[in-house]
Scaffold this motif. Structure first.
Motif, PDB file in Angstrom:
ATOM      1  N   GLU A 144       0.827  -1.192   0.000  1.00 56.37           N
ATOM      2  CA  GLU A 144       0.000   0.000   0.000  1.00 56.37           C
ATOM      3  C   GLU A 144       0.864   1.247   0.000  1.00 56.37           C
ATOM      4  OE1 GLU A 144      -2.798  -0.188   3.193  1.00 56.37           O
ATOM      5  OE2 GLU A 144      -3.087  -2.318   2.863  1.00 56.37           O
ATOM      6  N   ASP A 145       0.298   2.321  -0.509  1.00 57.05           N
ATOM      7  CA  ASP A 145       1.028   3.582  -0.554  1.00 57.05           C
ATOM      8  C   ASP A 145       1.483   4.005   0.828  1.00 57.05           C
ATOM      9  OD1 ASP A 145       0.933   3.887  -3.282  1.00 57.05           O
ATOM     10  OD2 ASP A 145      -0.954   5.000  -3.247  1.00 57.05           O
ATOM     11  N   SER A 146       0.661   3.731   1.838  1.00 52.24           N
ATOM     12  CA  SER A 146       1.046   4.148   3.191  1.00 52.24           C
ATOM     13  C   SER A 146       2.300   3.398   3.637  1.00 52.24           C
ATOM     14  CB  SER A 146      -0.091   3.908   4.186  1.00 52.24           C
ATOM     15  OG  SER A 146      -0.354   2.539   4.342  1.00 52.24           O
ATOM     16  N   GLN A 147       2.417   2.121   3.302  1.00 52.51           N
ATOM     17  CA  GLN A 147       3.616   1.372   3.679  1.00 52.51           C
ATOM     18  C   GLN A 147       4.834   1.912   2.946  1.00 52.51           C
ATOM     19  OE1 GLN A 147       3.558  -2.759   4.264  1.00 52.51           O
ATOM     20  NE2 GLN A 147       2.166  -2.427   5.952  1.00 52.51           N
ATOM     21  N   HIS A 148       4.654   2.275   1.676  1.00 50.93           N
ATOM     22  CA  HIS A 148       5.749   2.856   0.905  1.00 50.93           C
ATOM     23  C   HIS A 148       6.162   4.189   1.541  1.00 50.93           C
ATOM     24  CE1 HIS A 148       8.286   3.656  -2.519  1.00 50.93           C
ATOM     25  NE2 HIS A 148       7.673   4.804  -2.726  1.00 50.93           N
ATOM     26  N   ASP A 149       5.180   4.988   1.964  1.00 48.74           N
ATOM     27  CA  ASP A 149       5.466   6.271   2.602  1.00 48.74           C
ATOM     28  C   ASP A 149       6.170   6.079   3.940  1.00 48.74           C
ATOM     29  OD1 ASP A 149       4.300   7.549   0.464  1.00 48.74           O
ATOM     30  OD2 ASP A 149       2.364   7.852   1.468  1.00 48.74           O
ATOM     31  N   ILE A 150       5.752   5.060   4.704  1.00 49.37           N
ATOM     32  CA  ILE A 150       6.394   4.770   5.990  1.00 49.37           C
ATOM     33  C   ILE A 150       7.857   4.402   5.759  1.00 49.37           C
ATOM     34  CG2 ILE A 150       6.442   3.195   7.974  1.00 49.37           C
ATOM     35  CD1 ILE A 150       3.340   2.919   7.564  1.00 49.37           C
ATOM     36  N   SER A 176      -2.384   3.496   8.917  1.00 48.63           N
ATOM     37  CA  SER A 176      -2.207   4.811   8.297  1.00 48.63           C
ATOM     38  C   SER A 176      -0.727   5.181   8.323  1.00 48.63           C
ATOM     39  CB  SER A 176      -3.015   5.870   9.040  1.00 48.63           C
ATOM     40  OG  SER A 176      -2.436   6.128  10.308  1.00 48.63           O
ATOM     41  N   THR A 177      -0.353   6.103   7.448  1.00 51.41           N
ATOM     42  CA  THR A 177       1.044   6.510   7.340  1.00 51.41           C
ATOM     43  C   THR A 177       1.560   7.093   8.652  1.00 51.41           C
ATOM     44  OG1 THR A 177       0.765   6.962   4.980  1.00 51.41           O
ATOM     45  CG2 THR A 177       2.680   7.939   6.054  1.00 51.41           C
ATOM     46  N   SER A 178       0.825   8.034   9.217  1.00 48.46           N
ATOM     47  CA  SER A 178       1.309   8.690  10.439  1.00 48.46           C
ATOM     48  C   SER A 178       1.406   7.712  11.607  1.00 48.46           C
ATOM     49  CB  SER A 178       0.416   9.879  10.804  1.00 48.46           C
ATOM     50  OG  SER A 178      -0.916   9.453  10.993  1.00 48.46           O
ATOM     51  N   GLU A 179       0.402   6.849  11.750  1.00 48.99           N
ATOM     52  CA  GLU A 179       0.426   5.863  12.837  1.00 48.99           C
ATOM     53  C   GLU A 179       1.541   4.843  12.610  1.00 48.99           C
ATOM     54  OE1 GLU A 179      -0.543   3.993  16.408  1.00 48.99           O
ATOM     55  OE2 GLU A 179      -0.989   5.995  15.647  1.00 48.99           O
ATOM     56  N   GLY A 180       1.749   4.455  11.362  1.00 46.79           N
ATOM     57  CA  GLY A 180       2.807   3.497  11.027  1.00 46.79           C
ATOM     58  C   GLY A 180       4.181   4.055  11.343  1.00 46.79           C
TER      59      GLY A 180
END
Length: 191
Positions: A144-150, A176-180
């Protein structure tokens, strides 16, 4: 010829392992991604293998997963890429990361691998485009994009690929990105 070996792990000397299979000791070169997941010496282990015969000898390469072996074989098909370089690529990047770097045409991720310069990275991107993503299960490649962002956030903060990947492993899918990022940093601060 030799596609799989199962036996007792006798020695671990990166990047090589010695595997006892019914009294015969096989020296097998493995990528660090496989090496880190091996059990302690004396334990049973099964490795998928790639057997190579060259003028200067016979060589065995071992892999924990079919995806790693497939990626290794795809890398060997590229002109100028030998077994050592292919192992180096798989030691520096997981198969998922390699497939993502190729799909997104990210030269920067490939040049971080020791022994891979800009020209070699560009050749890898060109020649592997579409080959890894088509052959590997899409579920394994879908991050997911959020994992890539993390991951990018952790790398930007100075953590290396291995540290970032280890911190992301326990994160639940769909976070979510911020929580991750928050949870990953919490895990990294404890290490």
């Amino acid at each position: 010829m030799i596609g799989r070996l199962a036996g007792t792990l006798l020695e671990k000397n990166p990047p090589q392992v010695l595997l006892d299979v019914h009294g015969v000791g096989y020296e097998i070169d493995v990528p660090m991604s496989t090496f880190y997941n091996l059990p302690a010496g004396g334990e049973k282990v099964t490795l998928l293998t790639h057997f190579a015969v060259r003028e200067d000898g016979h060589f065995l390469y071992g892999f924990a997963t079919e995806a790693e072996r497939f990626a290794f074989r795809q890398l060997l098909k590229i002109s100028g890429i030998g077994a050592r370089t292919a192992l180096s690529v798989l030691s520096g990047l997981s198969v998922n990361d390699l497939a993502q770097a190729i799909a997104r045409q990210e030269v920067g991720r490939l040049v971080k691998v020791p022994g891979i310069g800009k020209k070699t990275a560009e050749r890898l991107l060109l020649e592997l485009k579409g080959k890894l993503a088509e052959a590997l299960p899409t579920a394994a490649l879908a991050v997911e994009d959020s994992q890539h962002d993390i991951l990018n956030a952790l790398l930007a903060l100075g953590y290396n690929d291995r540290e970032a990947a280890a911190a992301m492993k326990p994160l639940p899918a769909g976070i979510s990105t911020s929580e991750g990022i928050r949870q990953a940093l919490k895990l990294l601060s404890k290490a």
